[in-house]
Design a protein around this motif. Structure first.
Motif, PDB file in Angstrom:
ATOM      1  N   ALA A  19       0.831  -1.204   0.000  1.00  0.00           N
ATOM      2  CA  ALA A  19       0.000   0.000   0.000  1.00  0.00           C
ATOM      3  C   ALA A  19       0.865   1.253   0.000  1.00  0.00           C
ATOM      4  CB  ALA A  19      -0.914  -0.006   1.212  1.00  0.00           C
ATOM      5  N   THR A  20       1.899   1.221   0.799  1.00  0.00           N
ATOM      6  CA  THR A  20       2.791   2.373   0.859  1.00  0.00           C
ATOM      7  C   THR A  20       3.451   2.621  -0.495  1.00  0.00           C
ATOM      8  OG1 THR A  20       3.255   1.845   3.159  1.00  0.00           O
ATOM      9  CG2 THR A  20       4.738   3.380   2.070  1.00  0.00           C
ATOM     10  N   VAL A  21       3.856   1.544  -1.095  1.00  0.00           N
ATOM     11  CA  VAL A  21       4.454   1.676  -2.422  1.00  0.00           C
ATOM     12  C   VAL A  21       3.471   2.334  -3.367  1.00  0.00           C
ATOM     13  CG1 VAL A  21       5.377   0.432  -4.389  1.00  0.00           C
ATOM     14  CG2 VAL A  21       5.934  -0.322  -2.080  1.00  0.00           C
ATOM     15  N   SER A  22       2.254   1.825  -3.333  1.00  0.00           N
ATOM     16  CA  SER A  22       1.211   2.379  -4.190  1.00  0.00           C
ATOM     17  C   SER A  22       1.051   3.871  -3.947  1.00  0.00           C
ATOM     18  CB  SER A  22      -0.105   1.654  -3.925  1.00  0.00           C
ATOM     19  OG  SER A  22      -1.150   2.262  -4.646  1.00  0.00           O
ATOM     20  N   SER A  28       0.609  10.322  -3.479  1.00  0.00           N
ATOM     21  CA  SER A  28      -0.264  10.655  -2.349  1.00  0.00           C
ATOM     22  C   SER A  28       0.467  11.599  -1.401  1.00  0.00           C
ATOM     23  CB  SER A  28      -0.667   9.378  -1.617  1.00  0.00           C
ATOM     24  OG  SER A  28      -1.240   9.684  -0.367  1.00  0.00           O
ATOM     25  N   THR A  29      -0.261  12.484  -0.751  1.00  0.00           N
ATOM     26  CA  THR A  29       0.364  13.451   0.149  1.00  0.00           C
ATOM     27  C   THR A  29       0.668  12.809   1.497  1.00  0.00           C
ATOM     28  OG1 THR A  29      -1.851  14.169   0.752  1.00  0.00           O
ATOM     29  CG2 THR A  29      -0.670  15.487  -0.888  1.00  0.00           C
ATOM     30  N   LYS A  30      -0.089  11.777   1.780  1.00  0.00           N
ATOM     31  CA  LYS A  30       0.060  11.156   3.098  1.00  0.00           C
ATOM     32  C   LYS A  30       1.224  10.183   3.124  1.00  0.00           C
ATOM     33  CE  LYS A  30      -4.957  11.307   3.498  1.00  0.00           C
ATOM     34  NZ  LYS A  30      -6.183  10.506   3.655  1.00  0.00           N
ATOM     35  N   ILE A  31       2.374  10.713   2.913  1.00  0.00           N
ATOM     36  CA  ILE A  31       3.553   9.850   2.915  1.00  0.00           C
ATOM     37  C   ILE A  31       4.801  10.699   3.108  1.00  0.00           C
ATOM     38  CG2 ILE A  31       3.992   9.954   0.441  1.00  0.00           C
ATOM     39  CD1 ILE A  31       4.600   6.964   0.573  1.00  0.00           C
ATOM     40  N   SER A  32       5.767  10.160   3.772  1.00  0.00           N
ATOM     41  CA  SER A  32       6.977  10.941   4.030  1.00  0.00           C
ATOM     42  C   SER A  32       7.815  11.016   2.767  1.00  0.00           C
ATOM     43  CB  SER A  32       7.790  10.277   5.140  1.00  0.00           C
ATOM     44  OG  SER A  32       8.468   9.158   4.636  1.00  0.00           O
ATOM     45  N   SER A  33       8.440  12.150   2.606  1.00  0.00           N
ATOM     46  CA  SER A  33       9.216  12.329   1.379  1.00  0.00           C
ATOM     47  C   SER A  33      10.383  11.350   1.334  1.00  0.00           C
ATOM     48  CB  SER A  33       9.724  13.768   1.285  1.00  0.00           C
ATOM     49  OG  SER A  33      10.244  14.182   2.524  1.00  0.00           O
ATOM     50  N   LYS A  34      10.821  10.929   2.495  1.00  0.00           N
ATOM     51  CA  LYS A  34      11.921   9.958   2.536  1.00  0.00           C
ATOM     52  C   LYS A  34      11.523   8.674   1.835  1.00  0.00           C
ATOM     53  CE  LYS A  34      13.219  10.716   7.012  1.00  0.00           C
ATOM     54  NZ  LYS A  34      13.541  10.233   8.364  1.00  0.00           N
ATOM     55  N   THR A  35      10.473   8.053   2.357  1.00  0.00           N
ATOM     56  CA  THR A  35      10.061   6.770   1.791  1.00  0.00           C
ATOM     57  C   THR A  35       9.616   6.938   0.335  1.00  0.00           C
ATOM     58  OG1 THR A  35       7.884   7.114   2.736  1.00  0.00           O
ATOM     59  CG2 THR A  35       9.389   5.713   3.964  1.00  0.00           C
ATOM     60  N   ARG A  36       9.034   8.083   0.046  1.00  0.00           N
ATOM     61  CA  ARG A  36       8.633   8.310  -1.339  1.00  0.00           C
ATOM     62  C   ARG A  36       9.850   8.198  -2.252  1.00  0.00           C
ATOM     63  NH1 ARG A  36       4.712  11.795  -2.729  1.00  0.00           N
ATOM     64  NH2 ARG A  36       5.198  13.240  -1.059  1.00  0.00           N
ATOM     65  N   GLU A  37      10.887   8.919  -1.884  1.00  0.00           N
ATOM     66  CA  GLU A  37      12.116   8.889  -2.680  1.00  0.00           C
ATOM     67  C   GLU A  37      12.646   7.470  -2.808  1.00  0.00           C
ATOM     68  OE1 GLU A  37      13.507  11.102  -4.504  1.00  0.00           O
ATOM     69  OE2 GLU A  37      11.843  12.425  -3.963  1.00  0.00           O
TER      70      GLU A  37
END
Lengths: 341, 341
Positions: A19-22, A28-37
């Motif tokens: 889900a986080t990957v998705s 999605s805004t509800k996610i830390s820029s770290k993990t997004r990167e």
DNA sequence: CTGTTAGCGCGTTCAA
DNA sequence: TTGAACGCGCTAACAG
């Protein structure tokens, strides 16, 4: 062998959830820029590509639209399709094409197949007024799939249409021939089962009436859209006790056949006989005897039909507003009907 | 509003499991004829239709094939597509079309989009020899998606191709002009970045050599495929100290431009100058000065490309045999190059 | 901000 | 012969 990497693969590598990957992938805004990167980086490395089929199943929207035409290799239709593809590809839609071969049954089959394939909309040029449109409606409208007719339409509630004003086209062409001094104007028309031909014919007749000319039913013949049909028809017309001095044809190919045969008969164009066609097929322009013809703006028609679809699909809620767009045709006057230089 | 009935709906009605419904619908043998009838009947009543998207996700096969061409509204390509659609629809495949606009980058984007949409195969006419085909291969072959080039190909391992023998076409046309007595034959060719034009040019030169004629580089010009390009080119050629007495053009439109300009210049065709084109576009036949041209059999090419795809997809196991089909072109001799009646 | 769960609709194991 | 359970790949709801 198959290297399709899924969001699970990348989730596993990163020891996080799918889900986080998705979420990362979809911005999605509800996610830390770290993990997004992190996710974006890993996705890049693993050559991840979103599976559109899974997305389609989940969302119910395939990002595909269906287009049904009689024959894809006719100049008019291939240009419309070009317009549709050009416009829709900008919004990420793919275009699935089907040919009906002017066969109502095949048309229905195609429509059915498209709906089962979950297309988000259908753009079509119907083959025949007699098509079983109730069935059609029950399938498409009930499913909430926008349906748009172009060119060959039939008036139905809930169905948007994009057409040219065929009546006006017929009128323009006939009026032009009258302006050139023609008095006995014949009309070679297409099948009565298609509204476009009926409209063009009505325009023809109205122009005659408005100019105080007689409407002579002997001057109106139904033909196929082929060169030979034109030569046959004009032969027949010239045998009349009072032969015509001009022809307005609903088809450029028929007009070409007429011109060929008139040349055979030694009749001078445009001095003693004028000809106008319909469709503005490319060849009408670069013949040695360029043929006057009514332009239907196929490219624009395709683009507009595409835009009407996009509006419908974007319209919030379930309020599907039907739209009736009518383009104005434009007569291109060429040598085949220009007595005055 | 949405009436999509699933196998679960009908399972519920019948108080059986969805699996059984699935089996009945798919004609599995492991089921009693009683329940099969029951299911079929109920499916009929509830207007059940299989959801192809779910099937695609499950099976990994979408029953869609992608077709990429430069422009769909060019006569040649629209005819190829017609052939493809005609053939593939018989096997239940739908055709998704994309236009590359002769742009290698757009081409890659389209290919990518098609693969993400899980097409079962891609048939394309590449825009440019410089395309990044390694990338292409890594995507398509690794995914096990058959890739087939038609007309505009590039030789690559693992990629099937369906083409005409362009060399032979160029040779035939040139030989014909020589047979008509032409001695100084010019060639108007397309872009060097496309193999088809290189091949036609090679055929042209070989014919000259085989007939003991000089290959004069001043006689070979590169042009766009447009009428105006033909008029420009022939103007230039006729200014040469020793102007040509014939033109073989890789494009029918260019040939038309040549003929128009020669008429302007008062040069008689075919008596004093012969012209041959390539493509056998419909208009070449019904001009007042019909143009000799090499037929590429687009409809057949499309059908054959489709069949090659079907063979590949049906081939058992992972053994994908590449196939190279080469059609023989056919020169249609018409007035523009017929000195002898 | 992240993980778990569930479901889109279907076919296909594995048991019963 | 049938049913229960699972997975295709993804997103959205609901918790935490």
């Amino acid at each position: 062998m198959n290297d399709k990497t899924t969001i699970y693969d990348i989730a596993e590598k990163l020891s996080i959830s799918a889900a986080t990957v998705s979420r990362a992938l979809n911005g999605s805004t509800k996610i830390s820029s770290k993990t997004r990167e992190l996710v974006l980086q890993m996705a890049e490395n693993m050559n991840y590509e979103q599976n559109k089929v899974a997305l389609a199943l989940k969302s119910g929207r395939s990002k595909n639209v269906g287009v049904i035409v009689p024959h894809i290799n006719r100049s008019f239709f291939s240009n419309v399709i070009r317009g549709i593809e050009e416009e829709l590809s900008l919004s990420g839609y793919r275009v699935i094409i089907c040919q009906s071969y002017d066969n109502a049954e095949k048309e229905m089959e195609s429509l059915n197949a498209l709906l089962n394939a979950q297309v988000d909309g259908v753009l079509m040029s119907i083959s025949d007024l007699t098509s079983d449109l109730d069935f059609l409606l029950s399938k498409t409208i009930r499913k909430g799939v926008p349906l748009i007719f172009f060119d060959r339409k039939k008036d139905i509630n809930g169905v948007s249409t994009v057409t040219i004003n065929d009546f006006e086209g017929g009128y323009q062409a006939t009026q032009h021939l009258i302006n050139e001094g023609c008095k006995r104007i014949a009309h070679l028309r297409g099948a009565k089962s298609l509204q476009i031909y009926n409209d063009r014919c009505r325009g023809y007749k109205q122009a005659l009436i408005d100019n105080g000319l007689e409407v002579n039913d002997e001057y109106v013949l139904e033909t196929k859209s082929k060169i030979e049909a034109g030569t046959e028809a004009i032969k027949q017309l010239m045998k009349l006790p009072n032969p015509p001095d001009a022809v307005f044809s609903s088809s450029d190919f028929v007009a070409l056949g007429v011109i060929k045969e008139l040349k055979n008969l030694g009749i001078k164009i445009p001095e003693n006989f004028c000809v106008a066609g319909f469709g503005n097929d490319p060849f009408t322009e670069f013949m040695e005897m360029p043929i006057s013809s009514v332009d239907q703006f196929p490219l624009e028609m395709g683009k507009i039909a595409a835009r009407v679809f996009l509006e419908q699909i974007d319209s919030p809620g379930e309020i599907k507003i039907e739209k009736k767009v009518v383009l104005s045709p434009k007569l291109h006057i060429r040598k085949s009907s220009s007595k005055k230089p």
